[in-house]
Design a protein around this motif. Structure first.
Motif, short mmCIF file in Angstrom:
data_model
loop_
_atom_site.label_atom_id
_atom_site.label_comp_id
_atom_site.label_asym_id
_atom_site.label_seq_id
_atom_site.Cartn_x
_atom_site.Cartn_y
_atom_site.Cartn_z
N ILE A 1 28.62 31.53 44.10
CA ILE A 1 29.94 30.68 43.96
C ILE A 1 30.78 31.90 43.46
O ILE A 1 32.08 31.69 43.83
N ILE A 2 30.51 33.04 42.96
CA ILE A 2 31.40 34.13 42.59
C ILE A 2 31.97 34.84 43.79
O ILE A 2 33.16 35.29 43.88
N MET A 3 31.02 34.81 44.82
CA MET A 3 31.48 35.55 46.04
C MET A 3 32.45 34.72 46.86
O MET A 3 33.54 35.27 47.34
N ALA B 1 47.16 47.45 46.25
CA ALA B 1 46.20 46.61 45.48
C ALA B 1 45.30 45.68 46.49
O ALA B 1 44.20 45.73 46.33
N LEU B 2 46.06 45.11 47.51
CA LEU B 2 45.37 44.41 48.38
C LEU B 2 44.69 45.10 49.23
O LEU B 2 43.71 44.86 49.81
N ALA C 1 42.81 41.63 44.07
CA ALA C 1 43.58 40.52 44.68
C ALA C 1 44.51 39.85 43.54
O ALA C 1 45.27 39.58 44.09
N GLY C 2 43.85 39.58 42.42
CA GLY C 2 44.46 38.92 41.51
C GLY C 2 45.86 39.85 40.90
O GLY C 2 47.03 39.36 40.58
N TYR C 3 45.70 41.22 40.75
CA TYR C 3 46.63 42.25 40.54
C TYR C 3 47.75 42.03 41.72
O TYR C 3 49.06 41.84 41.26
N ASP D 1 38.09 33.53 48.03
CA ASP D 1 39.44 32.61 47.93
C ASP D 1 40.68 33.54 47.37
O ASP D 1 41.58 33.53 47.78
N HIS D 2 40.31 34.51 46.49
CA HIS D 2 41.41 35.21 45.72
C HIS D 2 41.98 36.22 46.76
O HIS D 2 42.96 36.23 46.79
N LEU D 3 41.21 36.64 47.72
CA LEU D 3 41.53 37.65 48.56
C LEU D 3 42.72 36.85 49.49
O LEU D 3 43.66 37.35 49.98
#
Length: 105
Positions: A72-74, A47-48, A14-16, A79-81
């Protein structure tokens, strides 16, 4: 399935995708290179897609029964996605606007 690796894969892709969209917008704005912008957008979409498939695996693993612990990491990964999806849609619109402006000049 290694939950931690799956979540990190989701975040990474997601970040990429997000980074590629910003690159595509910059190429369209600064160079009017819309072919390169489209290539970057396609890479972002790829990437998405990987990130979305990872999300789907996590959802399937959970089966709606709470089998996957929500940490929280999930939440951060989701959120990133969501941000990457929205930015990709917005990025396409911004590039189209840059293209229309370039055509008028």
């Amino acid at each position: 399935m290694d939950l931690e690796n799956e979540v990190m894969e989701l975040i990474t892709n997601a970040g990429y995708a997000r980074s590629l969209v910003f690159q595509a917008i910059a190429v369209a704005r600064e160079n009017n290179d819309f072919a390169e912008a489209e290539s970057l957008m396609q890479q972002a979409q790829d990437a998405l897609s990987i990130a979305h498939h990872t999300q789907t695996r996590l959802i399937e693993m959970d089966e709606g029964t709470g089998k996957v612990p929500v940490h929280i990491i999930m939440v951060h990964a989701q959120d990133h996605l969501m941000n990457a999806i929205m930015l990709t849609e917005l990025g396409r619109e911004i590039i189209m606007l840059h293209k229309k402006v370039a055509e008028k000049n």
